[in-house]
Design a protein around this motif. Structure first.
Motif, PDB file in Angstrom:
ATOM      1  N   ASP A  86      37.776  39.091  37.639  1.00 53.19           N
ATOM      2  CA  ASP A  86      37.216  40.380  37.224  1.00 53.19           C
ATOM      3  C   ASP A  86      35.979  40.730  38.046  1.00 53.19           C
ATOM      4  O   ASP A  86      35.803  41.888  38.474  1.00 53.19           O
ATOM      5  CB  ASP A  86      36.870  40.335  35.738  1.00 53.19           C
ATOM      6  CG  ASP A  86      36.238  41.622  35.253  1.00 53.19           C
ATOM      7  OD1 ASP A  86      36.919  42.660  35.268  1.00 53.19           O
ATOM      8  OD2 ASP A  86      35.055  41.597  34.873  1.00 53.19           O
ATOM      9  N   LEU A  87      35.122  39.752  38.300  1.00 49.45           N
ATOM     10  CA  LEU A  87      33.920  40.003  39.085  1.00 49.45           C
ATOM     11  C   LEU A  87      34.270  40.391  40.521  1.00 49.45           C
ATOM     12  O   LEU A  87      33.657  41.305  41.095  1.00 49.45           O
ATOM     13  CB  LEU A  87      33.016  38.772  39.074  1.00 49.45           C
ATOM     14  CG  LEU A  87      31.714  38.887  39.869  1.00 49.45           C
ATOM     15  CD1 LEU A  87      30.870  40.055  39.370  1.00 49.45           C
ATOM     16  CD2 LEU A  87      30.925  37.582  39.786  1.00 49.45           C
ATOM     17  N   ALA A  88      35.246  39.714  41.118  1.00 50.27           N
ATOM     18  CA  ALA A  88      35.667  40.061  42.482  1.00 50.27           C
ATOM     19  C   ALA A  88      36.135  41.508  42.549  1.00 50.27           C
ATOM     20  O   ALA A  88      35.834  42.229  43.512  1.00 50.27           O
ATOM     21  CB  ALA A  88      36.776  39.110  42.940  1.00 50.27           C
ATOM     22  N   ARG A  89      36.850  41.947  41.528  1.00 55.12           N
ATOM     23  CA  ARG A  89      37.300  43.345  41.482  1.00 55.12           C
ATOM     24  C   ARG A  89      36.115  44.301  41.344  1.00 55.12           C
ATOM     25  O   ARG A  89      36.045  45.336  42.019  1.00 55.12           O
ATOM     26  CB  ARG A  89      38.262  43.543  40.308  1.00 55.12           C
ATOM     27  CG  ARG A  89      39.623  42.891  40.473  1.00 55.12           C
ATOM     28  CD  ARG A  89      40.596  43.424  39.425  1.00 55.12           C
ATOM     29  NE  ARG A  89      41.928  42.848  39.601  1.00 55.12           N
ATOM     30  CZ  ARG A  89      42.472  41.954  38.783  1.00 55.12           C
ATOM     31  NH1 ARG A  89      41.803  41.536  37.725  1.00 55.12           N
ATOM     32  NH2 ARG A  89      43.690  41.492  39.013  1.00 55.12           N
ATOM     33  N   ARG A  90      35.174  43.962  40.467  1.00 58.64           N
ATOM     34  CA  ARG A  90      34.049  44.859  40.205  1.00 58.64           C
ATOM     35  C   ARG A  90      33.102  44.968  41.394  1.00 58.64           C
ATOM     36  O   ARG A  90      32.458  46.006  41.597  1.00 58.64           O
ATOM     37  CB  ARG A  90      33.277  44.401  38.961  1.00 58.64           C
ATOM     38  CG  ARG A  90      34.051  44.628  37.669  1.00 58.64           C
ATOM     39  CD  ARG A  90      33.192  44.439  36.438  1.00 58.64           C
ATOM     40  NE  ARG A  90      32.804  43.054  36.210  1.00 58.64           N
ATOM     41  CZ  ARG A  90      31.583  42.576  36.325  1.00 58.64           C
ATOM     42  NH1 ARG A  90      30.587  43.385  36.690  1.00 58.64           N
ATOM     43  NH2 ARG A  90      31.317  41.303  36.083  1.00 58.64           N
ATOM     44  N   MET A  91      33.010  43.900  42.196  1.00 55.03           N
ATOM     45  CA  MET A  91      32.132  43.928  43.366  1.00 55.03           C
ATOM     46  C   MET A  91      32.729  44.697  44.531  1.00 55.03           C
ATOM     47  O   MET A  91      32.019  45.062  45.461  1.00 55.03           O
ATOM     48  CB  MET A  91      31.806  42.499  43.807  1.00 55.03           C
ATOM     49  CG  MET A  91      30.904  41.733  42.871  1.00 55.03           C
ATOM     50  SD  MET A  91      30.547  40.047  43.458  1.00 55.03           S
ATOM     51  CE  MET A  91      29.550  40.390  44.917  1.00 55.03           C
ATOM     52  N   ASP A  92      34.034  44.924  44.495  1.00 53.23           N
ATOM     53  CA  ASP A  92      34.695  45.582  45.617  1.00 53.23           C
ATOM     54  C   ASP A  92      34.336  47.063  45.659  1.00 53.23           C
ATOM     55  O   ASP A  92      34.026  47.684  44.645  1.00 53.23           O
ATOM     56  CB  ASP A  92      36.213  45.402  45.506  1.00 53.23           C
ATOM     57  CG  ASP A  92      36.921  45.730  46.812  1.00 53.23           C
ATOM     58  OD1 ASP A  92      36.267  45.701  47.873  1.00 53.23           O
ATOM     59  OD2 ASP A  92      38.125  46.020  46.771  1.00 53.23           O
ATOM     60  N   GLY A  93      34.385  47.611  46.873  1.00 46.65           N
ATOM     61  CA  GLY A  93      34.092  49.031  47.063  1.00 46.65           C
ATOM     62  C   GLY A  93      33.929  49.332  48.535  1.00 46.65           C
ATOM     63  O   GLY A  93      33.930  48.427  49.384  1.00 46.65           O
ATOM     64  N   ASN A  94      33.766  50.582  48.859  1.00 47.84           N
ATOM     65  CA  ASN A  94      33.685  50.984  50.259  1.00 47.84           C
ATOM     66  C   ASN A  94      32.462  50.424  50.981  1.00 47.84           C
ATOM     67  O   ASN A  94      32.474  50.275  52.202  1.00 47.84           O
ATOM     68  CB  ASN A  94      33.676  52.516  50.364  1.00 47.84           C
ATOM     69  CG  ASN A  94      34.981  53.139  49.922  1.00 47.84           C
ATOM     70  OD1 ASN A  94      36.034  52.519  50.010  1.00 47.84           O
ATOM     71  ND2 ASN A  94      34.915  54.373  49.435  1.00 47.84           N
ATOM     72  N   SER A  95      31.411  50.100  50.229  1.00 48.54           N
ATOM     73  CA  SER A  95      30.162  49.662  50.849  1.00 48.54           C
ATOM     74  C   SER A  95      30.075  48.166  51.076  1.00 48.54           C
ATOM     75  O   SER A  95      29.193  47.711  51.811  1.00 48.54           O
ATOM     76  CB  SER A  95      28.964  50.103  49.993  1.00 48.54           C
ATOM     77  OG  SER A  95      28.885  51.499  49.907  1.00 48.54           O
TER      78      SER A  95
END
Length: 214
Positions: free
Chosen positions: A172-181
């Motif tokens: 879940d944390l790996a997903r939440r940390m993901d993003g364009n930046s």
């Protein structure tokens, strides 16, 4: 969102790293395109396999060092978040791998040690770059020079571990940390890391050579 899972595969050795196992983990990471979670059962990794060190040829030791340090750099430069889920022993090279991840989620039973000083070898795989930046210089010097063991509560207090949890929490944390930046954030945060890791590798190889002579 997909998350790639990499898990160590020598549970009978508490996932101690020899050359073959290291290559397997390295190849898996090279194939990842999504956020990544790295974990092991019953331990994350107890570090360098001493039987391998004692019996390996010099070219095998050099190959291990090359792959191990490139693994660390690939974790730091992976364009997606890399999270370690840690339980059991997280020592030496295993500690370095966990520390190189962008975040650590730990089980209640996790035990940590920098490990290298117990073997009489130089800190390696990015640990002497990352640890002082996380804990502060004096604490890092103590943890590196004594190789003392400490549990998850102390790891949280030192800033090494972000939170207690399980594998699902790490995913879940790996997903939440993901993003364009995230790829730009990592490039900035890890600025200068490659040069330090290369210097560490030189010193580690020299110290291993000295150890194997005694």
């Amino acid at each position: 969102m997909d998350v790639d899972i990499i898990h160590f595969k020598r549970p009978e050795k508490h996932n101690a790293l020899d050359l073959d196992h290291l290559k397997e983990i390295y190849d898996e990471l090279r194939g990842c395109r999504n956020p990544v979670v790295i974990y092991g059962e019953p331990s994350f990794s107890s570090g360098l396999d001493l039987n391998f060190v004692q019996n390996a040829s010099e070219p095998e030791i050099i190959e291990f060092a090359d792959i191990a340090n490139d693994l660390i750099l690939r974790i730091a430069s992976h364009p997606k978040p890399v999270v370690a889920f840690v339980k059991g022993y997280t020592f030496g090279a295993g500690f370095s791998i966990a520390l190189a991840c962008d975040a650590i989620v730990a089980d209640e039973n996790a035990v940590f040690s920098t490990g290298f000083a117990k073997l009489g070898i130089a800190p390696d795989m990015g640990v002497s770059f990352l640890l002082p930046r996380i804990t502060g210089l004096k604490r890092a010097l103590r943890l590196l020079s004594t190789a003392e063991r400490f549990g998850v509560d102390e790891a949280i207090r030192l800033g090494i571990v972000g939170r207690k949890g399980n594998l699902d929490d790490a995913v879940d944390l790996a997903r939440r940390m993901d993003g364009n930046s995230i790829k730009y954030i990592k490039e900035l945060v890890y600025s200068g890391f490659r040069e330090h890791v290369m210097r560490e590798k030189e010193m580690a190889l020299k110290s291993i050579e000295d150890m194997r002579r005694t």
